[in-house]
Design an enzyme around this catalytic site. Sequence first.
Site, PDB file in Angstrom:
ATOM      1  CG  HIS A  76      36.904  82.476  93.713  1.00 16.61           C
ATOM      2  ND1 HIS A  76      37.541  81.778  92.713  1.00 16.61           N
ATOM      3  CD2 HIS A  76      37.676  82.321  94.813  1.00 16.61           C
ATOM      4  CE1 HIS A  76      38.643  81.214  93.187  1.00 16.61           C
ATOM      5  NE2 HIS A  76      38.746  81.529  94.457  1.00 16.61           N
ATOM      6  CB  SER A  90      42.135  81.724  94.476  1.00 13.85           C
ATOM      7  OG  SER A  90      41.606  80.457  94.712  1.00 13.85           O
ATOM      8  CG  ASP A 116      37.055  81.796  89.289  1.00 17.52           C
ATOM      9  OD1 ASP A 116      36.483  82.756  89.848  1.00 17.52           O
ATOM     10  OD2 ASP A 116      37.849  81.039  89.886  1.00 17.52           O
TER      11      ASP A 116
END
Length: 402
Positions: A141, A248, A171
């Site tokens: 993402h 992230s 992901d």
Amino acid sequence: MKLSLKQLGVYVFLLVFGCGAGLFGSRYLLLRNPSFQQLRNVTMALPPESVVPNSPSGGTGATGGDNVNFIATAVQKVGPAVVRINATRKVANPISDALKNPLLRRFFGEDEQPIPQERIERGTGSGFILSENGELLTNAHVVADTDTVQVTLKDGRTLEGKVVGVDSVTDVAVVKIKANDLPTVKLGNSQNLIPGQWAIAIGNPLGLDNTVTIGIISATDRTSTQVGVPDKRVSFIQTDAAINPGNSGGPLLNAQGEVIGVNTAIRADAQGLGFAIPIETAARIANELFTKGRVEHPFLGIEMADLSPIRKQQINQENQLNIQQDAGIVIKEVTGDSPAKRGGLLPGDVIQKVNGKPVKTSAQVQKLVESSRVGDIIAIEVKRSGKIQTFKVQSGAYPERK
């Protein structure tokens, strides 16, 4: 030997006089020389020490007096291999589409300057270097819907990165930059993690480069459904180390500075909770993305749930089933025209074994299926209406999201 009364008196006098003189002398030294009294109460100051993470008693170990603990040591080792990733993508402008309505155009006027159909969206994430020649791992993402990104190294260099592959199911994504002799991370093992072990997160939350947070492993094998992202195929590591937007794609480390997971701020509302993709899963996906550019995930087409007495009642009511067991893994739903449907599995079946291996949780089933390849025959042993039956299911490819 006999003593006269006079001699005995002399001896007693001398003894008492000697004791008094000694007591007076010590008192005199304390009063006349205060440093003597201070010396009696001095405490030795030890050199700075650092906590040894594996010490069962929480003991300490000397580090040469530099006051560097195991956290700082791990960060110094891995920090240079952590990067900031800035992604820019074009997204549709919903206002532009809305103004295509003739009524709105008439209201605002035909001569008004049209609003651009696309707008630029910018985001910041983290990543880490796998190889000296510039292979990076990050979250899908972070780099989704873009072909190139800007990668900033800890030494200040900013390089253009090419997005080599993206796997939205786990992901995980990989990026390549043109550079050599880069610092790299050391991959660890997440298979035997125990809640309570140290966890160290490094990333760039809110653009603040190389930010370090510390916590513990809170839990392991959190299913995608438990985490609240049922479209993913990951058994997450849960930690209380702070993982915020921008973290992230950064590494989650153990006390030895080895990467055990890839941090993902996948739940914006998860206050005090962080999640990470186990490094074994991330590394396997990254290798396939670098070599093939895409990943195929084995797919059965079933929705599972872990049973408990209360959960059993809910599933029976919601799905019109008649499950009798209070524990195990029940198949709640079988997708139409799926490998599971063709293989004979039905809602209400309680899974006992996968390929001969006993299973107790849906996370274990998911791991065993994910470790196979598309097209493999998977033996699923279930209990149906009190009888044990085995069905052979040929896995298909996980359908791509449109």
